[in-house]
Write an enzyme that holds these catalytic residues in place. Structure first.
Site, PDB file in Angstrom:
ATOM      1  N   GLU A  47       0.817  -1.203   0.000  1.00 45.12           N
ATOM      2  CA  GLU A  47       0.000   0.000   0.000  1.00 45.12           C
ATOM      3  C   GLU A  47       0.859   1.265   0.000  1.00 45.12           C
ATOM      4  O   GLU A  47       0.521   2.248  -0.662  1.00 45.12           O
ATOM      5  CB  GLU A  47      -0.949   0.001   1.199  1.00 45.12           C
ATOM      6  CG  GLU A  47      -2.072  -1.019   1.102  1.00 45.12           C
ATOM      7  CD  GLU A  47      -2.994  -0.783  -0.081  1.00 45.12           C
ATOM      8  OE1 GLU A  47      -3.084   0.376  -0.561  1.00 45.12           O
ATOM      9  OE2 GLU A  47      -3.621  -1.747  -0.534  1.00 45.12           O
ATOM     10  N   TYR A 130      -6.556   6.377   4.328  1.00 43.79           N
ATOM     11  CA  TYR A 130      -6.697   5.380   3.271  1.00 43.79           C
ATOM     12  C   TYR A 130      -5.866   4.139   3.567  1.00 43.79           C
ATOM     13  O   TYR A 130      -6.372   3.010   3.491  1.00 43.79           O
ATOM     14  CB  TYR A 130      -6.294   5.947   1.903  1.00 43.79           C
ATOM     15  CG  TYR A 130      -6.060   4.824   0.922  1.00 43.79           C
ATOM     16  CD1 TYR A 130      -7.136   4.177   0.321  1.00 43.79           C
ATOM     17  CD2 TYR A 130      -4.777   4.333   0.680  1.00 43.79           C
ATOM     18  CE1 TYR A 130      -6.947   3.092  -0.512  1.00 43.79           C
ATOM     19  CE2 TYR A 130      -4.584   3.252  -0.154  1.00 43.79           C
ATOM     20  CZ  TYR A 130      -5.667   2.635  -0.752  1.00 43.79           C
ATOM     21  OH  TYR A 130      -5.463   1.554  -1.554  1.00 43.79           O
ATOM     22  N   ASP A 148      -9.853   5.227  -2.612  1.00 42.27           N
ATOM     23  CA  ASP A 148      -8.729   5.870  -3.276  1.00 42.27           C
ATOM     24  C   ASP A 148      -9.243   6.596  -4.510  1.00 42.27           C
ATOM     25  O   ASP A 148     -10.457   6.708  -4.731  1.00 42.27           O
ATOM     26  CB  ASP A 148      -7.635   4.850  -3.621  1.00 42.27           C
ATOM     27  CG  ASP A 148      -8.011   3.937  -4.783  1.00 42.27           C
ATOM     28  OD1 ASP A 148      -9.217   3.874  -5.138  1.00 42.27           O
ATOM     29  OD2 ASP A 148      -7.118   3.279  -5.330  1.00 42.27           O
ATOM     30  N   CYS A 203     -12.585   1.874 -15.683  1.00 45.26           N
ATOM     31  CA  CYS A 203     -13.139   3.218 -15.497  1.00 45.26           C
ATOM     32  C   CYS A 203     -12.007   4.211 -15.241  1.00 45.26           C
ATOM     33  O   CYS A 203     -11.937   4.871 -14.214  1.00 45.26           O
ATOM     34  CB  CYS A 203     -14.141   3.210 -14.338  1.00 45.26           C
ATOM     35  SG  CYS A 203     -15.161   4.686 -14.228  1.00 45.26           S
ATOM     36  N   CYS A 210     -15.787   1.943 -21.441  1.00 48.76           N
ATOM     37  CA  CYS A 210     -17.171   1.761 -20.996  1.00 48.76           C
ATOM     38  C   CYS A 210     -17.803   0.488 -21.563  1.00 48.76           C
ATOM     39  O   CYS A 210     -18.647  -0.134 -20.905  1.00 48.76           O
ATOM     40  CB  CYS A 210     -18.009   2.980 -21.365  1.00 48.76           C
ATOM     41  SG  CYS A 210     -17.490   4.494 -20.503  1.00 48.76           S
ATOM     42  N   CYS A 213     -17.303  -2.368 -19.219  1.00 40.87           N
ATOM     43  CA  CYS A 213     -17.633  -2.131 -17.813  1.00 40.87           C
ATOM     44  C   CYS A 213     -18.869  -2.926 -17.399  1.00 40.87           C
ATOM     45  O   CYS A 213     -19.888  -2.916 -18.110  1.00 40.87           O
ATOM     46  CB  CYS A 213     -17.878  -0.645 -17.582  1.00 40.87           C
ATOM     47  SG  CYS A 213     -18.264  -0.251 -15.861  1.00 40.87           S
ATOM     48  N   CYS A 219     -24.854   2.812 -15.229  1.00 37.67           N
ATOM     49  CA  CYS A 219     -24.004   3.969 -14.929  1.00 37.67           C
ATOM     50  C   CYS A 219     -24.754   5.276 -15.147  1.00 37.67           C
ATOM     51  O   CYS A 219     -25.239   5.570 -16.250  1.00 37.67           O
ATOM     52  CB  CYS A 219     -22.757   3.926 -15.807  1.00 37.67           C
ATOM     53  SG  CYS A 219     -21.656   5.329 -15.571  1.00 37.67           S
TER      54      CYS A 219
END
Length: 308
Positions: A47, A130, A148, A203, A210, A213, A219
């Site tokens: 991370e 985070y 995030d 995305c 798209c 997706c 959406c």
């Protein structure tokens, strides 16, 4: 509890979970820090390394780092110069110093074991909201809400219908992200990873795919005609900046172990890290002063070295 407008938004989008989780089952990248065998320390290191750094650059450094320092106590005992050298070209080398400080705090406060408690994680040096949430969720299965840039972008488009989120995370965004979390713990933790992956692979900020997706029929942004973002995606400048000069100086010290301050420009030129950029004297001074102030370099009688 989420605000009333947030609840209304969630009520309209209770069908998001299944398609995203099903997509993740098929398309999730096989990353070592996602393995059930990965330690909490391995997750924490990933991370920190992944902050503002793409996966492809992190993977070899992460593997080398864990081979060298497989537990917090190993890194806590390491020489700082060795740590900064091992950080190599990941960028933002202050992260390496903060990670070493976090390792020392884990040794001092938690008997060398990464704590599962999110509040204890937040109290570690260099660990923000985070990172604490991500480690709690991905390493310990505690369903903290992980938000995030990728998650913010997916939620902004799929739920609120805007092209890109604002520059900073707002309380309303956080409430909405919390409200969108599945009720079951296992699904909530997988949702965190899945939405993040969807933002990273599909995305995306500048060229969303798209047609690939799982939320394309749900959406809100596509339903609104994919309006242009009010907040354009920002490109981080690099060439000619102080960041580039700082990185080049660090590369020169990393290559030679130490560099004579008077011969700094020549040593940096050997690395090729500045390309065609030729810093003015004021930029050299500014970049070097920043590295010294940040504790990333020391000046020993005119020789620039990593701190010990």
């Amino acid at each position: 509890m989420p605000a009333a407008d947030d609840v209304t938004a969630v009520d309209r989008h209770t069908d998001l979970h299944e398609p995203v989780l099903a997509w993740f089952d098929v398309h999730a990248r096989d990353l070592p820090w996602r393995s059930p065998r990965c330690s909490a320390w391995g997750v924490l290191v990933s991370e920190i390394m992944l902050q503002q750094t793409p996966v492809v650059r992190v993977l070899p450094r992460w593997r080398a780092w864990l081979a060298r320092w497989p537990a917090p106590a190993d890194l806590a005992a390491a020489d700082t110069a060795e740590v900064l050298t091992a950080w190599d070209r990941l960028g933002y080398p202050r992260r390496a110093l903060r990670l070493k400080e976090a390792a020392q705090a884990i040794v001092d406060r938690h008997d060398g074991q990464v704590p599962a408690d999110p509040q204890a994680l937040r109290a570690l040096p260099g660990i923000g909201e985070y990172t604490a949430a991500a480690v709690a969720s991905f390493a310990f299965g505690i369903p903290e809400t992980v938000v995030d840039t990728n998650v913010r972008r997916v939620i902004a488009r799929a739920v609120t219908g805007i092209g890109l989120p604002g520059a900073s995370l707002t309380r309303a965004e956080m409430r909405l992200a919390q409200a969108l979390m599945p009720a079951r713990t296992d699904r909530a933790n997988r949702w965190n990873a899945a939405v993040m992956e969807l933002g990273a692979l599909v995305c995306t900020a500048r060229a969303p795919r798209c047609d690939h997706c799982p939320l394309r029929e749900r959406c809100a942004w596509r339903a609104a005609g994919s309006p242009a973002a009010q907040t354009p995606a920002r490109r981080q400048a690099w060439a000619g900046t102080d960041r580039q000069v700082r990185g080049a100086i660090m590369a020169a010290v990393r290559a030679d172990g130490s560099v004579d301050r008077e011969g700094l420009a020549a040593a940096v030129a050997k690395t090729g890290r500045l390309g065609s950029h030729r810093p003015a004297p004021a930029q050299w001074d500014r970049a070097l002063a920043g590295l010294l102030d940040d504790g990333l370099l020391t000046d020993q009688d005119g020789r620039l070295t990593f701190p010990r």
